[in-house]
Write a protein that holds these residues in place. Structure first.
Motif, short mmCIF file in Angstrom:
data_model
loop_
_atom_site.label_atom_id
_atom_site.label_comp_id
_atom_site.label_asym_id
_atom_site.label_seq_id
_atom_site.Cartn_x
_atom_site.Cartn_y
_atom_site.Cartn_z
N UNK A 91 -10.20 -10.09 -3.75
CA UNK A 91 -9.55 -10.76 -4.85
C UNK A 91 -8.83 -9.76 -5.83
N UNK A 92 -8.97 -8.52 -5.71
CA UNK A 92 -8.37 -7.52 -6.33
C UNK A 92 -8.06 -6.18 -5.45
N UNK A 93 -7.43 -5.42 -6.24
CA UNK A 93 -7.26 -3.94 -5.41
C UNK A 93 -5.72 -3.89 -5.13
N UNK A 94 -5.37 -2.84 -4.45
CA UNK A 94 -3.86 -2.71 -4.09
C UNK A 94 -3.75 -2.43 -2.46
N UNK A 95 -2.73 -3.04 -2.09
CA UNK A 95 -2.47 -2.83 -0.55
C UNK A 95 -1.11 -2.41 -0.46
N UNK A 96 -0.90 -1.33 0.36
CA UNK A 96 0.27 -0.61 0.63
C UNK A 96 0.90 -1.10 2.00
N UNK A 97 2.12 -1.69 1.82
CA UNK A 97 2.53 -2.42 3.13
C UNK A 97 3.86 -1.96 3.44
N UNK A 98 4.35 -1.69 4.89
CA UNK A 98 5.58 -1.13 5.08
C UNK A 98 6.33 -2.22 5.80
N UNK A 99 7.70 -2.53 5.37
CA UNK A 99 8.43 -3.64 5.72
C UNK A 99 9.74 -3.07 6.13
N UNK A 100 10.32 -3.68 7.33
CA UNK A 100 11.80 -3.16 7.81
C UNK A 100 12.78 -3.77 6.63
N UNK A 101 14.02 -3.08 6.42
CA UNK A 101 14.74 -3.33 5.44
C UNK A 101 15.16 -5.02 5.49
N UNK A 102 15.48 -5.42 6.70
CA UNK A 102 15.88 -6.64 7.02
C UNK A 102 14.82 -7.61 6.66
N UNK A 128 9.76 -0.02 1.86
CA UNK A 128 10.74 -0.37 3.09
C UNK A 128 11.48 0.57 3.79
N UNK A 129 11.53 0.54 5.01
CA UNK A 129 11.88 1.52 6.14
C UNK A 129 12.87 0.95 7.19
N UNK A 130 13.41 2.09 7.54
CA UNK A 130 14.34 1.46 8.73
C UNK A 130 13.70 1.36 10.10
N UNK A 131 14.29 0.89 10.98
CA UNK A 131 13.49 0.47 12.44
C UNK A 131 12.80 2.04 12.99
N UNK A 132 13.48 2.95 12.72
CA UNK A 132 12.78 4.35 13.30
C UNK A 132 11.76 4.79 12.42
N UNK A 137 4.14 5.79 8.87
CA UNK A 137 3.28 5.50 7.82
C UNK A 137 2.22 4.82 8.02
N UNK A 138 2.09 4.16 9.39
CA UNK A 138 0.95 3.41 9.57
C UNK A 138 -0.13 4.65 10.38
N UNK A 143 0.16 3.31 4.73
CA UNK A 143 0.15 1.83 4.38
C UNK A 143 -0.79 1.13 5.32
N UNK A 144 -1.25 0.05 4.77
CA UNK A 144 -2.21 -0.68 5.68
C UNK A 144 -1.64 -1.23 6.95
N UNK A 145 -0.29 -1.61 6.89
CA UNK A 145 0.23 -2.11 8.17
C UNK A 145 1.83 -2.00 7.88
#
Length: 320
Positions: A91-102, A128-132, A137-138, A143-145
């Protein structure tokens, strides 16, 4: 010896009720056990908290100040427990998530809106990251995922497929290809084509599909950003060759997609996590929100594929 929370709780009950018997009943203890807790607190503080008579306990002057301090400590503990429960329940906290730019440009906004409506106490930190750049980061646990199409593999990671996307011809609803019952790579000839530049993972898929179909692709435009390609299509200047899911949440001018029937190269989106690391409750919920949104995107994409195969069969062509 430092006071314990149990001793402070016992003292507060005795101070408030003025009776060992009633205080013991409130804490479900014997009277003798309650008396021992109060005495231990007095020893730890080095001062007397109650004047004892045969009939009652009278708080000393020191007890008044101690009571206020004990309430602050017990209140802080209650806040700590409440915050810990909220963290445990997501219900609270911080989540670090990585995503491809697309993914960041298409899927992520819907995920964030839906997640924030259900979990307003959780903050999402986006990387946000490129495919490579999706694996490191994981692995480093920054990042968590990550969510995207990685350019590589690692045995320390788990790759959960979320969406299988086919290359499509993206164009305006009035374009000849939009009206065709089925579209093949060779049908792009004679139409200006826009796609992303080489070096982008999607461009590698496009080039591979064209080679497999025996088609020489000569784009009229090569761009760096997906939004640029879609804007060009919206003005009727070209047909984009891109994965169909990229239209999600970004379809200017009512663009439509038509799967390329003979493009046998698919694009997979993955949820990437570490094998030896458990996600927090909030991270698990966020990952579930990605699954929900991508499942909704996959449904019309799959339906488009079934429609394409029906048209192909009617024309005597094998489905892709």
């Amino acid at each position: 010896m430092k006071p314990t929370l149990r001793q402070l709780e016992a003292f507060c009950h005795v101070y408030r009720l003025g009776s060992l018997t009633q205080a013991a009943q409130a804490m479900h203890l014997t009277q003798s056990a309650m008396s021992v807790l109060v005495q231990q607190l007095e020893e730890a503080l080095g001062m007397r908290l109650f004047d004892r008579t045969s009939r009652a306990l009278r708080p000393t002057e020191a007890a008044h100040e101690t009571y206020r301090g004990a309430l602050r400590v017990l209140g802080d503990v209650d806040v700590l427990l409440s915050e810990a429960r909220d963290l445990a329940l997501g219900r609270r906290g911080v989540v670090h998530v990585g995503v491809a730019t697309a993914v960041a440009a298409t899927v992520l906004p819907d995920v964030m809106v839906r997640f924030a409506a259900r979990h307003p106490g959780v903050r999402i930190e986006i990387h946000d990251h490129g495919p490579g750049e999706l694996l490191e980061p994981v692995l480093a646990q920054r990042v968590a995922f990550c969510v995207g199409t990685p350019a590589g593999h690692n045995d320390m990671l788990v790759f959960e497929p979320l969406l299988r996307d086919r290359l499509s011809a993206i164009c305006g609803p009035g374009h000849p290809l939009a009206l065709a019952p089925t579209v093949r790579c060779a049908d792009l000839a004679g139409h200006p084509v826009v796609t992303v530049r080489r070096g982008n993972g999607i461009r590698e898929l496009v080039d591979g599909a064209m080679r497999s179909a025996g088609v020489a692709l000569a784009p009229a435009w090569e761009v760096s950003y997906l939004a640029t390609a879609l804007a060009i299509c919206a003005r009727g200047l070209a047909v984009a060759v891109l994965p169909a899911s990229l239209l999600h949440a970004h379809a200017p001018g009512g663009l439509v997609s038509r799967p390329l029937a003979d493009a046998d190269v698919a694009r997979e989106l993955y949820l990437i996590t570490r094998k030896d690391s458990d996600l927090s409750a909030a991270a698990r919920t966020l990952a579930g929100t990605f699954r929900d949104v991508l499942n909704e995107i996959a449904a019309p994409t799959a339906e488009a594929g079934r429609t394409r195969d029906v048209h192909a069969a009617a024309l005597g062509r094998p489905p892709a």
